[in-house]
Design an enzyme around this catalytic site. Structure first.
Site, PDB file in Angstrom:
ATOM      1  N   HIS A 152       0.850  -1.195   0.000  1.00 29.87           N
ATOM      2  CA  HIS A 152       0.000   0.000   0.000  1.00 29.87           C
ATOM      3  C   HIS A 152       0.880   1.237   0.000  1.00 29.87           C
ATOM      4  CE1 HIS A 152       0.902  -0.432   4.269  1.00 29.87           C
ATOM      5  NE2 HIS A 152       0.258   0.669   4.580  1.00 29.87           N
ATOM      6  N   ASP A 162       5.861   4.557   4.759  1.00 31.24           N
ATOM      7  CA  ASP A 162       6.804   3.626   5.410  1.00 31.24           C
ATOM      8  C   ASP A 162       6.885   2.284   4.682  1.00 31.24           C
ATOM      9  OD1 ASP A 162       4.119   3.411   6.424  1.00 31.24           O
ATOM     10  OD2 ASP A 162       4.818   2.150   8.052  1.00 31.24           O
TER      11      ASP A 162
HETATM   12 ZN   LIG Z   1      -0.067   1.585   6.591  1.00 32.42          ZN
END
Ligand SMILES: [Zn+2]
Length: 308
Positions: free
Chosen positions: A62, A66
């Site tokens: 996604h 991060d």
């Molecule tokens: Zn996430």
């Protein structure tokens, strides 16, 4: 047979306490898959002596930073190292736009084919169909579109018991026995069940990050040997986990228990926790075969169970 996972990063949101952002490397018989590519991932590859250009597939779950902000740098470094092999990149459709903008602005022109495969997280889908391994998506519940990944071996063939094999049996007979058929040879029936041993079990590895607690995942995880499930928080921040579409360690363990997987790897730790023992202890109260995804460690998908 090699089927293993090396942890390159296990921190959530921000790096801290020596933990890098999310990335891991799956090695299946020298086919290399990188899952997620948090900032700093190429440093981790150098640190753990992984040649970046042997990676053929990169899977991005996604578009929270991060999980992918290390990608433009890694793709550029692959180019600088003279890569010519195609690279298959799987991720949300917007990832292609982000990279195109980045490369256009920096006048970067790739010399290797970068093959983009957009992911649709609304339902499970087969995204890689190899000779002996498949990779499918696992829709996750995370506030923005997010997919986990399921690596599953294709069924193995039965194993011939060599001592019982007539020396003059043609290759076609051996192939038929391995495929589960009886064979007639010189007037005698060679029964597959007598001449062969059952096939080795199919191994499977599942990667589930990021997600809130979701029992909808359980049916897809049945038969999984090693499950990586995010465990961002311990019990003390259970409300925060709910709010931010993340899981606690106890919830990760509950998913592992319900699915009947063999072992659980916990990761995506909040920087609130310098000491990860509450995460591990709370998971083990629910599922004894729980382990921390420590950076630099490699876990065999069919690794030994620890005494419980
Ligand atoms: Zn996430």
């Amino acid at each position: 047979m090699i089927f293993e996972v090396t942890i390159l990063g296990s921190s959530s949101a921000m790096p801290g306490w020596g933990r890098n952002l999310t990335a891991q490397l799956v090695n299946y018989e020298q086919q290399w898959f990188l899952i997620d590519c948090g900032e700093g991932t190429q440093h981790q590859l150098l640190r753990y002596k992984v040649r970046m250009n042997k990676i053929r597939h990169i899977l991005i779950s996604h578009l929270h930073g991060d999980h992918y902000l290390g990608l433009p740098g890694l793709l550029s470094s692959m180019q600088l190292q003279g890569r010519t092999e195609p690279l298959h990149l799987y991720g949300p459709p917007a990832l292609s736009d982000i990279l195109t903008t980045q490369f256009r602005a920096s006048h970067t022109y790739m010399h290797y084919p970068l093959v983009f495969h957009p992911l649709d997280p609304s339902q499970p889908a087969l995204i890689h169909d190899g000779e002996t391994l498949t990779v499918s998506t696992l829709p996750l519940e995370h506030g923005i579109a997010c997919c986990g990944f399921l690596f599953r071996e294709k069924p193995h063939k039965r194993k011939i018991i060599k001592e019982l094999l007539p020396p003059d049996l043609p290759v076609s007979g051996i192939i038929a026995l391995k495929a589960g058929q009886d064979v007639v040879h010189e007037g005698k029936t060679l029964a597959c069940l007598d001449m062969t041993q059952p096939p080795a079990p199919r191994l499977a590895y599942a990667y589930c990050s990021d997600t809130k607690y979701s029992e909808a995942l359980v049916p897809q995880l049945v038969g999984v040997d090693l499950l990586y499930h995010e465990a961002t928080f311990a019990d003390d921040f259970a409300a925060r986990a709910e709010e931010t579409h993340h899981s606690t360690a106890r919830q990760a363990a509950q998913v592992a228990r319900l699915a009947g997987v063999k072992r659980l790897l916990l990761g995506h730790f909040s920087v609130r926790y310098r000491d990860l023992s509450p995460i591990l202890d709370q998971a083990r109260e629910v599922f004894a075969q729980s382990h921390l995804a420590i950076e630099g460690q490699t876990f065999a998908v069919n690794g030994p169970l620890s005494p419980s």
